[in-house]
Design a protein around this motif. Structure first.
Motif, mmCIF file in Angstrom:
data_model
loop_
_atom_site.group_PDB
_atom_site.id
_atom_site.type_symbol
_atom_site.label_atom_id
_atom_site.label_comp_id
_atom_site.label_asym_id
_atom_site.label_seq_id
_atom_site.Cartn_x
_atom_site.Cartn_y
_atom_site.Cartn_z
ATOM 1 N N LEU A 76 92.742 53.229 -83.497
ATOM 2 C CA LEU A 76 91.956 52.787 -84.641
ATOM 3 C C LEU A 76 90.579 52.364 -84.120
ATOM 4 N N LYS A 77 89.527 52.988 -84.612
ATOM 5 C CA LYS A 77 88.183 52.754 -84.083
ATOM 6 C C LYS A 77 87.756 51.292 -84.182
ATOM 7 N N ASP A 78 88.219 50.577 -85.192
ATOM 8 C CA ASP A 78 87.861 49.166 -85.323
ATOM 9 C C ASP A 78 88.479 48.298 -84.227
ATOM 10 N N ASN A 79 89.499 48.817 -83.511
ATOM 11 C CA ASN A 79 90.126 48.069 -82.419
ATOM 12 C C ASN A 79 89.480 48.334 -81.067
ATOM 13 N N ILE A 80 88.524 49.247 -81.004
ATOM 14 C CA ILE A 80 87.885 49.596 -79.733
ATOM 15 C C ILE A 80 86.824 48.550 -79.388
ATOM 16 N N GLN A 81 86.941 47.997 -78.176
ATOM 17 C CA GLN A 81 85.924 47.063 -77.689
ATOM 18 C C GLN A 81 84.875 47.784 -76.848
ATOM 19 N N SER A 82 85.324 48.751 -76.031
ATOM 20 C CA SER A 82 84.373 49.512 -75.212
ATOM 21 C C SER A 82 85.014 50.817 -74.764
ATOM 22 N N VAL A 83 84.135 51.758 -74.417
ATOM 23 C CA VAL A 83 84.559 53.036 -73.862
ATOM 24 C C VAL A 83 83.703 53.287 -72.636
ATOM 25 N N GLY A 84 84.348 53.568 -71.509
ATOM 26 C CA GLY A 84 83.619 53.840 -70.275
ATOM 27 C C GLY A 84 83.945 55.221 -69.755
ATOM 28 N N VAL A 85 82.982 55.822 -69.065
ATOM 29 C CA VAL A 85 83.172 57.150 -68.491
ATOM 30 C C VAL A 85 83.692 57.002 -67.063
ATOM 31 N N ILE A 86 84.790 57.689 -66.770
ATOM 32 C CA ILE A 86 85.356 57.701 -65.420
ATOM 33 C C ILE A 86 84.801 58.880 -64.634
ATOM 34 N N GLY A 87 84.722 60.054 -65.263
ATOM 35 C CA GLY A 87 84.220 61.248 -64.598
ATOM 36 C C GLY A 87 84.303 62.432 -65.530
ATOM 37 N N GLY A 88 83.805 63.562 -65.087
ATOM 38 C CA GLY A 88 83.813 64.757 -65.916
ATOM 39 C C GLY A 88 84.393 65.944 -65.179
#
Length: 114
Positions: A76-88
């Motif tokens: 649920l997008k409202d529960n997201i505090q942060s999103v971090g990139v690990i790699g591609g």
């Protein structure tokens, strides 16, 4: 509030910025960008990659830490505090004969970032 954030675009922009900062200026856009999602719960969801999203949910494939396996999940997008990139992971296929042996891989960390 978080429902209005387009996480897919934010992750692509962040990956592009990181690649430029560490000197990977190739024009190959990453096909799958591994991310870490921190929700309001204690444990982060990682490593994962985005497979879709809408106004309410961010759809993810989460890689199993115990071996090969993928779990599909929706956050649920409202529960997201942060999103971090690990790699591609690049969309470009690599010839297995061109992969250097393990010691050379450990010396070259330009392809990985965290």
């Amino acid at each position: 509030m978080n429902g209005k954030i387009n996480w897919s675009e934010k992750v692509k922009d962040l990956d592009k910025t990181i690649r430029q900062e560490i000197g990977i200026d190739d024009d190959n856009e990453a096909k799958h960008i591994l991310i870490k999602v921190q929700t309001k719960s204690a444990e982060p969801i990682e490593p994962a990659f985005i497979v879709g999203e809408d106004e309410l949910f961010l759809d993810l494939f989460v890689l199993s830490p115990q071996g090969p396996g993928i779990t599909s999940t929706a956050v649920l997008k409202d529960n997201i505090q942060s999103v971090g990139v690990i790699g591609g992971v690049s969309a470009e296929k690599v010839d297995p004969s061109e992969i250097p042996d393990e010691p050379a891989l450990l010396d070259d960390v330009a392809g990985l970032y965290q």
